[in-house]
Design a protein around this motif. Sequence first.
Motif, PDB file in Angstrom:
ATOM      1  N   GLN A  88      49.185  11.613  18.558  1.00  0.00           N
ATOM      2  CA  GLN A  88      50.392  12.175  19.163  1.00  0.00           C
ATOM      3  C   GLN A  88      50.891  11.200  20.215  1.00  0.00           C
ATOM      4  OE1 GLN A  88      52.028  15.627  18.993  1.00  0.00           O
ATOM      5  NE2 GLN A  88      53.557  14.329  19.971  1.00  0.00           N
ATOM      6  N   SER A  89      52.166  10.870  20.184  1.00  0.00           N
ATOM      7  CA  SER A  89      52.791  10.125  21.270  1.00  0.00           C
ATOM      8  C   SER A  89      53.889  11.004  21.837  1.00  0.00           C
ATOM      9  CB  SER A  89      53.367   8.793  20.776  1.00  0.00           C
ATOM     10  OG  SER A  89      54.464   9.034  19.928  1.00  0.00           O
ATOM     11  N   MET A  90      54.178  10.805  23.118  1.00  0.00           N
ATOM     12  CA  MET A  90      55.221  11.636  23.706  1.00  0.00           C
ATOM     13  C   MET A  90      55.791  10.996  24.954  1.00  0.00           C
ATOM     14  SD  MET A  90      52.855  14.707  25.147  1.00  0.00           S
ATOM     15  CE  MET A  90      51.442  14.461  24.096  1.00  0.00           C
ATOM     16  N   ALA A  91      57.016  11.389  25.245  1.00  0.00           N
ATOM     17  CA  ALA A  91      57.687  11.000  26.476  1.00  0.00           C
ATOM     18  C   ALA A  91      58.148  12.279  27.158  1.00  0.00           C
ATOM     19  CB  ALA A  91      58.887  10.101  26.168  1.00  0.00           C
ATOM     20  N   PHE A  92      57.878  12.361  28.460  1.00  0.00           N
ATOM     21  CA  PHE A  92      58.305  13.506  29.250  1.00  0.00           C
ATOM     22  C   PHE A  92      59.658  13.151  29.860  1.00  0.00           C
ATOM     23  CE2 PHE A  92      53.701  13.550  29.053  1.00  0.00           C
ATOM     24  CZ  PHE A  92      53.463  14.846  28.607  1.00  0.00           C
ATOM     25  N   VAL A 131      63.047  18.206  26.941  1.00  0.00           N
ATOM     26  CA  VAL A 131      62.158  17.911  28.063  1.00  0.00           C
ATOM     27  C   VAL A 131      60.959  17.066  27.622  1.00  0.00           C
ATOM     28  CG1 VAL A 131      62.864  19.941  29.379  1.00  0.00           C
ATOM     29  CG2 VAL A 131      60.889  20.106  27.835  1.00  0.00           C
ATOM     30  N   LEU A 132      60.677  17.040  26.334  1.00  0.00           N
ATOM     31  CA  LEU A 132      59.586  16.245  25.769  1.00  0.00           C
ATOM     32  C   LEU A 132      60.007  15.819  24.373  1.00  0.00           C
ATOM     33  CD1 LEU A 132      55.816  17.135  25.686  1.00  0.00           C
ATOM     34  CD2 LEU A 132      57.003  16.489  23.613  1.00  0.00           C
ATOM     35  N   ARG A 133      59.716  14.553  24.040  1.00  0.00           N
ATOM     36  CA  ARG A 133      60.029  14.046  22.698  1.00  0.00           C
ATOM     37  C   ARG A 133      58.878  13.149  22.275  1.00  0.00           C
ATOM     38  NH1 ARG A 133      64.922  11.318  23.421  1.00  0.00           N
ATOM     39  NH2 ARG A 133      63.703   9.589  24.190  1.00  0.00           N
ATOM     40  N   GLY A 134      58.528  13.206  21.000  1.00  0.00           N
ATOM     41  CA  GLY A 134      57.462  12.342  20.513  1.00  0.00           C
ATOM     42  C   GLY A 134      57.304  12.404  19.020  1.00  0.00           C
TER      43      GLY A 134
END
Length: 144
Positions: A88-92, A131-134
Amino acid sequence: MIGSGRSTIFIEDMQIGMVRSMEKLVTTRDIELFAEVSNDHNPVHLDEDYARDTIFKGRIAHGMLTAALISAVVGERLPGHGTVYLRQSMAFLAPVRPGDTVRAEVEVTAIDLGRSRVGLATRCLVGGVVVLRGDALVRAPSRA
């Protein structure tokens, strides 16, 4: 949590573009419980007086609490029970505050039947704000 219900979607039944989601109202109690489970007692999450003087101008939920809602969709809706998280990768992108309703969504972007792997676009929204994407890679249940 509100959504389309618990399910398992076998990899053989998936299609690119398939989406599943759920919503959750994030409460002060959720934040307190997450602090206990994670052992992250940063006052930006737990102390309104402290948090008011930060860039957030008030308390925010733990980013990983928001991310856990993606895990809930993966484990309960798409693919569902029997799924194994691989990556899992994500950006806040924006804070989640007590009282916000978060909509967590996953969308199928790739299917590898031979390896039982599925690529997913992941995102969380509050209202219309991402608010979060990944993205995630999971091993999906198979009929075989």
